[in-house]
Design an enzyme around this catalytic site. Structure first.
Site, PDB file in Angstrom:
ATOM      1  N   LYS A 191       6.504 -14.590   2.663  1.00 18.34           N
ATOM      2  CA  LYS A 191       5.125 -14.824   3.086  1.00 18.34           C
ATOM      3  C   LYS A 191       4.526 -16.025   2.332  1.00 18.34           C
ATOM      4  O   LYS A 191       5.060 -16.461   1.308  1.00 18.34           O
ATOM      5  CB  LYS A 191       4.288 -13.558   2.869  1.00 18.34           C
ATOM      6  CG  LYS A 191       4.780 -12.365   3.725  1.00 18.34           C
ATOM      7  CD  LYS A 191       4.702 -12.651   5.178  1.00 18.34           C
ATOM      8  CE  LYS A 191       4.968 -11.595   6.215  1.00 18.34           C
ATOM      9  NZ  LYS A 191       5.744 -10.444   6.120  1.00 18.34           N
TER      10      LYS A 191
HETATM   11  C1  LIG Z   1       5.854  -8.952   6.809  1.00 20.40           C
HETATM   12  C2  LIG Z   1       5.007  -8.169   7.748  1.00 20.40           C
HETATM   13  C3  LIG Z   1       4.561  -6.876   7.443  1.00 20.40           C
HETATM   14  C4  LIG Z   1       5.101  -6.095   6.294  1.00 20.40           C
HETATM   15  O1  LIG Z   1       4.857  -6.623   5.063  1.00 20.40           O
HETATM   16  P1  LIG Z   1       5.476  -5.914   3.771  1.00 20.40           P
HETATM   17  O2  LIG Z   1       4.684  -6.488   2.653  1.00 20.40           O
HETATM   18  O3  LIG Z   1       6.936  -6.306   3.731  1.00 20.40           O
HETATM   19  O4  LIG Z   1       5.303  -4.452   3.931  1.00 20.40           O
HETATM   20  C5  LIG Z   1       3.664  -6.261   8.287  1.00 20.40           C
HETATM   21  N1  LIG Z   1       3.225  -6.870   9.400  1.00 20.40           N
HETATM   22  C6  LIG Z   1       3.652  -8.097   9.759  1.00 20.40           C
HETATM   23  C7  LIG Z   1       3.105  -8.722  11.006  1.00 20.40           C
HETATM   24  C8  LIG Z   1       4.578  -8.771   8.952  1.00 20.40           C
HETATM   25  O5  LIG Z   1       5.036  -9.969   9.321  1.00 20.40           O
END
Ligand SMILES: *Cc1c(COP(=O)(O)O)cnc(C)c1O
Length: 394
Positions: A191
């Site tokens: 992210k």
């Molecule tokens: C990455 C992602 C998540 C989950 O994030 P985590 O921190 O790994 O739990 C949830 N929703 C979307 C749209 C994502 O891309």
């Protein structure tokens, strides 16, 4: 005339590489030296900084966005049989958590130019059981939040945002959280702001924040940071059966510095996206990029192309093989949730139910996009993409 083959690079180009430098290293070493590893002063500072950054009264750090979405739904009082509207074009986190809580997901189709949920379809899905909407700001482009907020207010619904892609995103100049009752963020390894694993829930609602804090650490009346102080031992009580979702200080240490650097990351990502857009501008019959609307500030989380396989002799999966052969790391965001086996077998979803989602689900690829992506490496990704497309025109 035969099209020239492109030489394969020596090393693998990853889809994503987090940008961490001496600031993060020093902060983590400081935590190690202090001997305090779990939730403590650094995570607390990260929460305060994040609340200020998003303009929200409360920020509760957790170990993932999935955890933050789960806690948001439970803290908001959603329960068995309640219906929640959310797109199928997403990562499964929010919907999996609905299944755990026996909340009924009501999936919604997308608008083709942003791949965001189509706000025009929301009203047709509202029933007397609908309690909330979980929008996903796909690739960092906010959904049409003024219209969504108006609908939610008209029908008395909560908006619990999945802002996993949208830490920096603004709609009409206001941070995405400003339009929502609570907002969940991800700091997963790929992210924009990365702590490896991590998440945050923000809200202006005092009661929801208190409940979220409680639920994120076992439902304990006093968290560890407050229990072990010089003020002496204090008993704790379980006031609700909560979860083990707290963010350790080792992650908070990374978050503090990643957050400060975020504006420069975003500017770089925007440049990289615009460079890709320009490089593919003559191939619109074959490659469709995401649109960015004038009234939003995107977080440019992903560079997504839709491969128009109807005009080519290669499809998306063929493209993935082509990138693999050229040692380029690629992402797929996303294969639609309603096409996954568990959801088909247990919830009766079938192909044909969300046509625009399915069209995109079959065609999307995400190209490498990260702060330290060099011009040379980006040019290589462009060259390989153009080669794969130009050698497979119908
Ligand atoms: C990455 C992602 C998540 C989950 O994030 P985590 O921190 O790994 O739990 C949830 N929703 C979307 C749209 C994502 O891309």
């Amino acid at each position: 005339m035969a099209i020239q083959q492109i030489p394969v690079r020596e090393t693998f180009l990853p889809f994503y590489r987090a940008y961490l430098d001496d600031d993060e290293k020093a902060e983590v070493l400081d935590s190690l030296d202090s001997g305090w590893l779990t939730t403590g002063p650094k995570t607390k500072r990260f929460e305060a900084d994040f609340a200020a950054y998003t303009g929200q009264k409360h920020a509760v750090a957790m170990n993932s966005c999935t955890a933050a979405l789960h806690v948001a739904m439970v803290a908001a009082g959603l329960r068995e049989g309640d219906e929640v509207i959310t797109p199928s074009m997403t990562f499964p986190s929010a919907v999996n958590e609905m299944v755990h809580e026996r909340i009924t997901p009501v999936l919604i189709d997308i608008e083709p130019d942003t791949l965001n949920m189509d706000v025009d379809l929301v009203e047709s899905l509202i029933t007397e059981r609908t309690k909330a909407i979980v929008p996903v700001h796909f690739a960092g482009h906010p959904v049409e939040q003024d219209r969504l907020r108006a609908l939610a207010d008209k029908h008395g619904l909560l908006i619990l945002g999945d802002a996993a892609h949208a830490t920096e995103s603004r709609f009409r100049g206001r941070h995405v959280s400003a339009w929502e009752d609570a907002t969940a963020y991800s700091f997963y390894a790929t992210k924009n702001l990365s702590t490896g694993e991590g998440g945050m829930l923000t809200t202006n609602d005092d009661a929801l924040a208190d409940q979220a804090r409680l639920l994120s650490l076992h439902g304990m009346s006093r968290d560890a940071w407050k229990r072990y102080t010089e003020a002496g031992y204090k008993h704790w009580d379980i006031v609700t059966p909560g979860y083990k979702y707290n963010m350790p200080d080792l992650m908070g240490a990374l978050g503090l510095h990643q957050l400060r650097k975020l504006p420069s990351f975003t500017a770089k990502r925007q440049q990289l996206c615009q460079y890709y857009d320009a490089a593919f501008a003559d191939l619109r019959d074959y490659l469709v990029p995401l649109q960015v609307r004038d009234h939003v500030d995107s977080a440019y989380h992903l560079y997504v192309l839709q491969i128009k396989s109807e005009n080519l002799t290669i499809d998306r999966d063929g493209m993935l093989d082509g990138y693999q052969r050229h040692k380029i790391g690629i992402g797929v965001h996303f294969r639609a949730l309603h096409l996954h086996p568990w959801y088909q077998e247990n919830r009766g979803y079938r192909r044909g139910m969300y046509p625009k989602t399915e069209y995109a689900s079959d065609r999307v690829v995400s190209l490498p996009l990260f702060t330290a992506l060099s011009r040379e490496d980006q040019d290589y990704v462009i060259e390989v993409t153009r080669h794969l497309i130009l050698s497979h025109r119908k």
